[in-house]
Motif scaffolding. Structure first.
Motif, PDB file in Angstrom:
ATOM      1  N   ASN A  37       0.813  -1.222   0.000  1.00 25.17           N
ATOM      2  CA  ASN A  37       0.000   0.000   0.000  1.00 25.17           C
ATOM      3  C   ASN A  37       0.847   1.273   0.000  1.00 25.17           C
ATOM      4  O   ASN A  37       0.332   2.361   0.252  1.00 25.17           O
ATOM      5  CB  ASN A  37      -0.950  -0.001   1.195  1.00 25.17           C
ATOM      6  N   ALA A  38       2.127   1.116  -0.311  1.00 22.95           N
ATOM      7  CA  ALA A  38       3.010   2.287  -0.373  1.00 22.95           C
ATOM      8  C   ALA A  38       2.599   3.166  -1.551  1.00 22.95           C
ATOM      9  O   ALA A  38       2.085   2.682  -2.555  1.00 22.95           O
ATOM     10  CB  ALA A  38       4.463   1.841  -0.526  1.00 22.95           C
ATOM     11  N   SER A  39       2.829   4.456  -1.405  1.00 26.40           N
ATOM     12  CA  SER A  39       2.494   5.363  -2.504  1.00 26.40           C
ATOM     13  C   SER A  39       3.680   6.255  -2.824  1.00 26.40           C
ATOM     14  O   SER A  39       4.528   6.539  -1.982  1.00 26.40           O
ATOM     15  CB  SER A  39       1.259   6.196  -2.164  1.00 26.40           C
ATOM     16  N   TRP A  40       3.698   6.672  -4.070  1.00 23.30           N
ATOM     17  CA  TRP A  40       4.774   7.507  -4.586  1.00 23.30           C
ATOM     18  C   TRP A  40       4.182   8.810  -5.078  1.00 23.30           C
ATOM     19  O   TRP A  40       3.142   8.827  -5.735  1.00 23.30           O
ATOM     20  CB  TRP A  40       5.497   6.786  -5.733  1.00 23.30           C
ATOM     21  N   ASP A  41       4.861   9.921  -4.777  1.00 18.32           N
ATOM     22  CA  ASP A  41       4.437  11.242  -5.257  1.00 18.32           C
ATOM     23  C   ASP A  41       5.263  11.579  -6.483  1.00 18.32           C
ATOM     24  O   ASP A  41       6.467  11.837  -6.389  1.00 18.32           O
ATOM     25  CB  ASP A  41       4.635  12.289  -4.153  1.00 18.32           C
ATOM     26  N   TRP A  42       4.617  11.559  -7.646  1.00 19.72           N
ATOM     27  CA  TRP A  42       5.301  11.880  -8.902  1.00 19.72           C
ATOM     28  C   TRP A  42       5.548  13.383  -9.033  1.00 19.72           C
ATOM     29  O   TRP A  42       6.200  13.824  -9.966  1.00 19.72           O
ATOM     30  CB  TRP A  42       4.479  11.370 -10.091  1.00 19.72           C
ATOM     31  N   GLY A  43       5.046  14.144  -8.093  1.00 21.10           N
ATOM     32  CA  GLY A  43       5.244  15.597  -8.092  1.00 21.10           C
ATOM     33  C   GLY A  43       3.915  16.313  -8.013  1.00 21.10           C
ATOM     34  O   GLY A  43       2.897  15.847  -8.539  1.00 21.10           O
ATOM     35  N   ASN A  44       3.896  17.422  -7.306  1.00 12.10           N
ATOM     36  CA  ASN A  44       2.697  18.256  -7.182  1.00 12.10           C
ATOM     37  C   ASN A  44       1.509  17.487  -6.594  1.00 12.10           C
ATOM     38  O   ASN A  44       0.367  17.709  -6.978  1.00 12.10           O
ATOM     39  CB  ASN A  44       2.323  18.877  -8.531  1.00 12.10           C
ATOM     40  N   GLY A  45       1.797  16.562  -5.684  1.00  8.77           N
ATOM     41  CA  GLY A  45       0.732  15.828  -5.024  1.00  8.77           C
ATOM     42  C   GLY A  45       0.099  14.740  -5.867  1.00  8.77           C
ATOM     43  O   GLY A  45      -1.000  14.281  -5.568  1.00  8.77           O
ATOM     44  N   ASP A  46       0.774  14.313  -6.920  1.00  8.51           N
ATOM     45  CA  ASP A  46       0.275  13.237  -7.792  1.00  8.51           C
ATOM     46  C   ASP A  46       0.675  11.895  -7.186  1.00  8.51           C
ATOM     47  O   ASP A  46       1.587  11.221  -7.650  1.00  8.51           O
ATOM     48  CB  ASP A  46       0.859  13.404  -9.205  1.00  8.51           C
ATOM     49  N   TRP A  47      -0.028  11.522  -6.098  1.00 10.21           N
ATOM     50  CA  TRP A  47       0.273  10.301  -5.364  1.00 10.21           C
ATOM     51  C   TRP A  47      -0.313   9.098  -6.085  1.00 10.21           C
ATOM     52  O   TRP A  47      -1.424   9.150  -6.596  1.00 10.21           O
ATOM     53  CB  TRP A  47      -0.305  10.378  -3.953  1.00 10.21           C
ATOM     54  N   GLU A  48       0.448   8.009  -6.097  1.00 10.08           N
ATOM     55  CA  GLU A  48       0.000   6.800  -6.771  1.00 10.08           C
ATOM     56  C   GLU A  48       0.502   5.574  -6.029  1.00 10.08           C
ATOM     57  O   GLU A  48       1.645   5.521  -5.593  1.00 10.08           O
ATOM     58  CB  GLU A  48       0.543   6.799  -8.207  1.00 10.08           C
ATOM     59  N   THR A  49      -0.375   4.580  -5.899  1.00  9.35           N
ATOM     60  CA  THR A  49       0.006   3.277  -5.372  1.00  9.35           C
ATOM     61  C   THR A  49       0.177   2.327  -6.551  1.00  9.35           C
ATOM     62  O   THR A  49      -0.207   2.648  -7.691  1.00  9.35           O
ATOM     63  CB  THR A  49      -1.086   2.710  -4.446  1.00  9.35           C
ATOM     64  N   ALA A  50       0.685   1.144  -6.275  1.00  4.96           N
ATOM     65  CA  ALA A  50       0.786   0.131  -7.329  1.00  4.96           C
ATOM     66  C   ALA A  50      -0.604  -0.212  -7.864  1.00  4.96           C
ATOM     67  O   ALA A  50      -0.791  -0.374  -9.072  1.00  4.96           O
ATOM     68  CB  ALA A  50       1.491  -1.110  -6.793  1.00  4.96           C
ATOM     69  N   LEU A  51      -1.588  -0.302  -6.970  1.00  3.49           N
ATOM     70  CA  LEU A  51      -2.948  -0.585  -7.413  1.00  3.49           C
ATOM     71  C   LEU A  51      -3.464   0.536  -8.308  1.00  3.49           C
ATOM     72  O   LEU A  51      -4.106   0.279  -9.329  1.00  3.49           O
ATOM     73  CB  LEU A  51      -3.878  -0.788  -6.211  1.00  3.49           C
ATOM     74  N   GLY A  52      -3.164   1.770  -7.948  1.00  3.29           N
ATOM     75  CA  GLY A  52      -3.568   2.903  -8.775  1.00  3.29           C
ATOM     76  C   GLY A  52      -2.924   2.857 -10.153  1.00  3.29           C
ATOM     77  O   GLY A  52      -3.560   3.174 -11.159  1.00  3.29           O
ATOM     78  N   ALA A  53      -1.662   2.446 -10.201  1.00  2.00           N
ATOM     79  CA  ALA A  53      -0.960   2.326 -11.485  1.00  2.00           C
ATOM     80  C   ALA A  53      -1.621   1.259 -12.343  1.00  2.00           C
ATOM     81  O   ALA A  53      -1.908   1.476 -13.529  1.00  2.00           O
ATOM     82  CB  ALA A  53       0.510   1.994 -11.242  1.00  2.00           C
ATOM     83  N   ALA A  54      -1.865   0.103 -11.755  1.00  2.92           N
ATOM     84  CA  ALA A  54      -2.509  -0.982 -12.501  1.00  2.92           C
ATOM     85  C   ALA A  54      -3.896  -0.560 -12.978  1.00  2.92           C
ATOM     86  O   ALA A  54      -4.311  -0.898 -14.095  1.00  2.92           O
ATOM     87  CB  ALA A  54      -2.590  -2.233 -11.634  1.00  2.92           C
ATOM     88  N   ALA A  55      -4.606   0.204 -12.144  1.00  3.33           N
ATOM     89  CA  ALA A  55      -5.975   0.597 -12.467  1.00  3.33           C
ATOM     90  C   ALA A  55      -6.054   1.490 -13.695  1.00  3.33           C
ATOM     91  O   ALA A  55      -6.923   1.300 -14.546  1.00  3.33           O
ATOM     92  CB  ALA A  55      -6.638   1.277 -11.267  1.00  3.33           C
ATOM     93  N   HIS A  56      -5.185   2.464 -13.817  1.00  2.93           N
ATOM     94  CA  HIS A  56      -5.319   3.343 -14.986  1.00  2.93           C
ATOM     95  C   HIS A  56      -4.687   2.747 -16.241  1.00  2.93           C
ATOM     96  O   HIS A  56      -4.905   3.242 -17.342  1.00  2.93           O
ATOM     97  CB  HIS A  56      -4.828   4.770 -14.705  1.00  2.93           C
TER      98      HIS A  56
END
Length: 129
Positions: A37-56
């Protein structure tokens, strides 16, 4: 259970790989279960988890694997996976979420379309302004 820090580089790698490399996601999660459930901020508050990446990216295989491992489902993953009852319940609670944006500012309906989630696409189009 003590807290241990996971290197930011490992989090970024895991989330990045979840956009399409199922085998690498499995390897990394086996190496470090705390990534789930870790998340990464790609910048400017664009947080993403692995599940979020798979989802889009429409990667149902990766999303279902992460959910089976205990990842926390969100509206965007539910939409991509055509879990229309979850999407309906969330949007009936807060109708403004039908226009919500996920990681990288990708609209909810795009997640459903990418996952070929026909029931969710139909539902979202039925409530458009």
């Amino acid at each position: 259970m003590g807290n241990k820090n996971i290197s930011p580089e490992l989090v970024q790698l895991f989330v990045g790989q979840a956009h399409g490399d199922f085998q690498k996601v499995q390897e990394l999660l086996e190496q470090e279960p705390g990534l789930l459930n870790a998340s990464w901020d790609w910048g400017n508050g664009d947080w993403e988890t692995a599940l979020g990446a798979a989802a889009h990216m429409g990667r149902k295989d990766i999303a279902n694997y992460l959910l089976d491992k205990g990842a926390r489902i969100d509206l965007f993953a539910a939409a991509m996976l055509d879990k229309v009852e979850i999407v309906k319940a969330i949007i009936s609670d807060n109708s403004t979420l039908k226009d919500s944006l996920g990681p990288h500012q990708i609209p909810l309906i795009n997640h459903a379309e990418t996952g070929e989630a026909t029931a969710v696409v139909s539902f979202l189009k039925s409530i458009e302004n």
